[in-house]
Scaffold this active site. Structure first.
Site, PDB file in Angstrom:
ATOM      1  N   CYS A 176       0.997  -1.215  -0.051  1.00 37.13           N
ATOM      2  CA  CYS A 176       0.075  -0.014  -0.013  1.00 37.13           C
ATOM      3  C   CYS A 176       0.732   1.216   0.108  1.00 37.13           C
ATOM      4  CB  CYS A 176      -1.071   0.038   1.368  1.00 37.13           C
ATOM      5  SG  CYS A 176      -0.398   0.105   2.785  1.00 37.13           S
ATOM      6  N   CYS A 207      -1.237   0.960   7.476  1.00 39.02           N
ATOM      7  CA  CYS A 207      -2.703   0.656   7.683  1.00 39.02           C
ATOM      8  C   CYS A 207      -3.285  -0.540   6.988  1.00 39.02           C
ATOM      9  CB  CYS A 207      -3.439   2.017   7.308  1.00 39.02           C
ATOM     10  SG  CYS A 207      -3.284   3.459   8.217  1.00 39.02           S
ATOM     11  N   ARG A 208      -3.360  -0.511   5.635  1.00 36.15           N
ATOM     12  CA  ARG A 208      -3.834  -1.596   4.944  1.00 36.15           C
ATOM     13  C   ARG A 208      -2.911  -2.796   4.708  1.00 36.15           C
ATOM     14  NH1 ARG A 208      -5.184   2.071   0.044  1.00 36.15           N
ATOM     15  NH2 ARG A 208      -3.238   2.958   0.755  1.00 36.15           N
ATOM     16  N   SER A 209      -1.732  -2.722   4.194  1.00 37.51           N
ATOM     17  CA  SER A 209      -0.879  -3.846   3.896  1.00 37.51           C
ATOM     18  C   SER A 209      -0.470  -4.656   4.981  1.00 37.51           C
ATOM     19  CB  SER A 209       0.331  -3.411   2.905  1.00 37.51           C
ATOM     20  OG  SER A 209       1.051  -2.513   3.466  1.00 37.51           O
ATOM     21  N   ASP A 253      -8.000   4.158   1.555  1.00 36.60           N
ATOM     22  CA  ASP A 253      -6.922   4.281   2.516  1.00 36.60           C
ATOM     23  C   ASP A 253      -7.465   4.873   3.712  1.00 36.60           C
ATOM     24  OD1 ASP A 253      -5.021   5.367   4.023  1.00 36.60           O
ATOM     25  OD2 ASP A 253      -3.914   6.288   2.143  1.00 36.60           O
ATOM     26  N   ASN A 266       2.445   1.531   4.359  1.00 36.24           N
ATOM     27  CA  ASN A 266       2.572   0.198   5.080  1.00 36.24           C
ATOM     28  C   ASN A 266       2.134   0.340   6.593  1.00 36.24           C
ATOM     29  OD1 ASN A 266       5.629  -1.872   5.342  1.00 36.24           O
ATOM     30  ND2 ASN A 266       3.406  -2.533   5.110  1.00 36.24           N
TER      31      ASN A 266
END
Ligand code: 4NP
Length: 152
Positions: A8, A13-15, A117, A11
């Site tokens: 993402c 929050c999402r990934s 995001d 690196n």
């Protein structure tokens, strides 16, 4: 051994959620799979995942507190079998950097939608939705790629 890298922007929050869930799934299915995550940006290198990502993962029994952010590097494109972008802008950035073994997570569920995001979200609720998207898409991705032991 097969290997998958989730990418993402930051690196944090999402990934890391995708990495944590994918490792959980791989462990539960006894899959021999190397899983990691990275960001296209370097702002948060060395930092743990954001508090809401740690919290939502914990809600589903997954501990991602020990993960640390890193920036994606060119060697990743040859050392990982598959690079998975969390949204279209991550996908385009990775393509520009030279990734060819590249897919977008949203192509495996949720009607091709980007994983939004959540960094600038106000509250926790958005993170729950992001977690559910990631869970569903990673399940499908691993099944399509025959990474799960019962996927044929
Ligand atoms: P992520 O969220 O890409 O899901 O880790 C972000 C985290 C930090 C920033 C942007 C997105 N940032 O601009 O610092």
């Amino acid at each position: 051994m097969k290997s998958v890298l989730f990418v993402c922007l930051g690196n944090i929050c999402r990934s890391p959620l995708a990495e944590g869930y994918a490792k959980h799934l791989a462990f539960a299915n006894v899959m021999d799979l190397k899983i990691d995550s990275a960001g296209t940006g370097a702002w948060h290198v060395g930092e743990p995942p954001c508090a809401n990502s740690v919290r939502v993962a914990a809600k589903y029994g997954i501990d991602i507190a020990d993960l640390r952010a890193r920036e994606v590097k060119r060697e990743d494109f040859t050392s990982f079998d598959l690079i998975v972008a969390l949204d279209e802008s991550n996908y385009q950035d990775l393509k520009r950097l030279g990734a060819t073994n590249l897919v977008k997570l949203g192509d495996y569920g949720y009607g091709g939608k980007d994983v939004p995001d959540p960094y600038f979200f106000d509250g926790f609720d958005g993170f729950d939705e992001v977690y559910k998207m990631i869970e569903s898409c990673v399940n499908t991705l691993f099944s399509v790629k025959s990474y799960t032991k019962d996927s044929g």
